[in-house]
Design a protein around this motif. Structure first.
Motif, PDB file in Angstrom:
ATOM      1  N   ASP A   1      -1.968   4.073  -3.752  1.00  0.00           N
ATOM      2  CA  ASP A   1      -2.307   2.889  -4.539  1.00  0.00           C
ATOM      3  C   ASP A   1      -2.107   1.662  -3.643  1.00  0.00           C
ATOM      4  O   ASP A   1      -1.018   1.437  -3.121  1.00  0.00           O
ATOM      5  CB  ASP A   1      -1.412   2.811  -5.781  1.00  0.00           C
TER       6      ASP A   1
ATOM      7  N   ASP B   1       0.870  -1.174   0.000  1.00  0.00           N
ATOM      8  CA  ASP B   1       0.000   0.000   0.000  1.00  0.00           C
ATOM      9  C   ASP B   1       0.911   1.230   0.000  1.00  0.00           C
ATOM     10  O   ASP B   1       1.553   1.541   1.004  1.00  0.00           O
ATOM     11  CB  ASP B   1      -0.906   0.010   1.223  1.00  0.00           C
TER      12      ASP B   1
ATOM     13  N   PHE C   1       2.094   4.216 -11.041  1.00  0.00           N
ATOM     14  CA  PHE C   1       0.945   3.306 -10.926  1.00  0.00           C
ATOM     15  C   PHE C   1      -0.137   3.632 -11.944  1.00  0.00           C
ATOM     16  O   PHE C   1      -1.325   3.701 -11.639  1.00  0.00           O
ATOM     17  CB  PHE C   1       0.358   3.369  -9.509  1.00  0.00           C
TER      18      PHE C   1
END
Length: 429
Positions: A402, A371, A386
């Motif tokens: 993300d 995370d 990402f």
């Protein structure tokens, strides 16, 4: 005594307002002299026009260049809009067909481009907020007050436009010359350009007496050369020492010594050398060093990457920490590629790191299910984090979180990646 009142010539009227002062300034602009100039003669022209020492004008230009950067575009404007001592009009006016100037049209275009670039750099980017606008206002106010108080003195005489008229040579022929007077109808010339007196054959020229032999010329003596001033060499050496000391200070952690400030320090040393050279009649070669330094300073301050850091090493690095004790809180590099691999770190407590690169590409690889809270930015280049992308110059940073394909529940990572020039990529393993 006739009793009539004596007639006196009227005195020149004072300038009665801003608009009239500006118009009179334009009509009686300073003219760039041929002698006493250091580069284009702008400072010498202003000094002679208003009766002040040109050195004072040069010092003012150096100060406004260091504090705000507007001294450079002002000098270029003077070069472009102040006519030369023997020119009919300025370089800009010659470009639009108003008359003759020693500034060629091609060079006038170059001056216009340099003026726009330097003025934009001094206004949009400066060490001091609004410094370019402040220096511009100070220069304009100084010129306005000078013209209000001394505009009636040393007014330059206009240069008459050159015209060519046919000049009669006395033998029935005409030649074109710039100094001959225009033919007058009162002289009664023949339309076919034949002078009535020209039909009589001229008398034989009198015999010339032999000229006496001139005495032999005196032996030639070479003029004594003035001792060369050491101002230029001393200033150049001091500028090199200043640059080296500033770079070392930046490498040792002094955050103030970034690229912009280092260039500014060196330019300040060169400016002091130019002022000293104006008194000592030396150091003219420093102009070739000051011009590229000024351009580099304007580019650095106007560019979106304003905090180019000289700290860190050069070349490519590939750090791959195996434990949290090996993870650095800051990876800083001056130039080169950075490839940081975080996939070998074991899961556990949350951690964070920052990657700062001056020039080069930066890639950070994180675990597949981590995370990640990220902040990705590049001054000039492409940023990809990402799946989110930005490309160009001065784009906003990509900020977000993300959680990976498995959602919330993975290793907590806080990541900040910053590049000045180059691509930035944050990806999963």
């Amino acid at each position: 005594m006739s009793g009539a009142s004596e007639t006196r010539s009227p005195k020149p009227s004072a300038l009665n307002g801003f608009e009239e002062t500006v118009k009179d300034f334009w009509n009686s602009r300073p003219r760039r002299p041929h002698s006493g100039r250091k580069l284009a003669g702008v400072a010498a022209a202003i000094g002679r026009r208003y009766g002040i020492d040109p050195v004072v004008v040069r010092i003012a230009l150096v100060v406004t260049t260091i504090f705000g950067g507007f001294g450079v575009p002002f000098y270029l404007l003077g070069w472009l809009f102040l006519p030369g001592e023997s020119d009919e009009v300025s370089g800009f006016e010659s470009l639009i067909g108003r008359g003759r100037s020693s500034v060629s049209p091609a060079f006038a275009v170059v001056l216009m481009i340099l003026t726009v670039v330097s003025a934009g750099g001094s206004i949009t980017g400066s060490w001091f907020d609004g410094g370019g606008l402040i220096s511009c206002a100070l220069i304009a106010a100084a010129l306005y007050l000078l013209h209000r108080s001394r505009g009636h003195e040393n007014r330059p005489a206009p240069v008459a436009a050159r015209t060519s008229y046919p000049a009669f040579t006395g033998n029935g022929a005409f030649t074109m010359t710039d100094t001959a007077e225009a033919p007058s109808p009162a002289r009664g010339w023949d339309p076919l350009a034949a002078d009535p007196a020209g039909w009589d054959l001229p008398d034989a020229p009198p015999a010339q007496e032999p000229r006496p032999t001139p005495p032999p010329p005196p032996s030639y003596q070479a003029p004594q050369r003035r001792p060369r001033s050491k101002v230029g060499s001393a200033t150049f050496a001091l500028a090199v020492v200043t640059a080296g000391a500033a770079v070392l200070a930046g490498l040792n952690g002094a955050t103030w010594f970034d690229a912009q400030h280092i260039v500014g320090l060196v330019l300040g040393v060169v400016g002091i050398g130019l002022v000293a050279g104006a008194f000592a009649r030396g150091g003219r070669g420093l102009i070739g060093l000051a011009i590229p330094l000024a351009i580099a300073g304007l580019v650095l301050t106007a560019a979106p990457f304003k905090n180019f850091d000289v700290r860190g090493g050069l070349g490519d690095i590939n750090p791959t920490p195996q434990a949290l004790t090996e993870l650095k809180p800051l990876y800083q590099h001056a130039a080169g590629d950075i490839d940081l691999d975080l996939t070998k770190l074991p899961d556990g407590a949350p951690y964070s790191t920052t990657v700062s690169n001056g020039a080069g590409n930066t890639t950070v690889t994180v675990p597949a299910n981590a995370d990640v809270t990220f902040d990705c930015h590049t001054g000039a280049g492409e940023a990809s984090c990402f799946g989110r992308k930005s490309d160009g110059v001065g784009e906003a940073a990509l900020i977000g979180t993300d959680n990976g394909p498995d959602g919330v529940g993975g290793q907590k990572i806080t990541l900040k990646v910053s590049n000045n020039v180059g691509d930035v990529e944050v990806r999963r393993d």
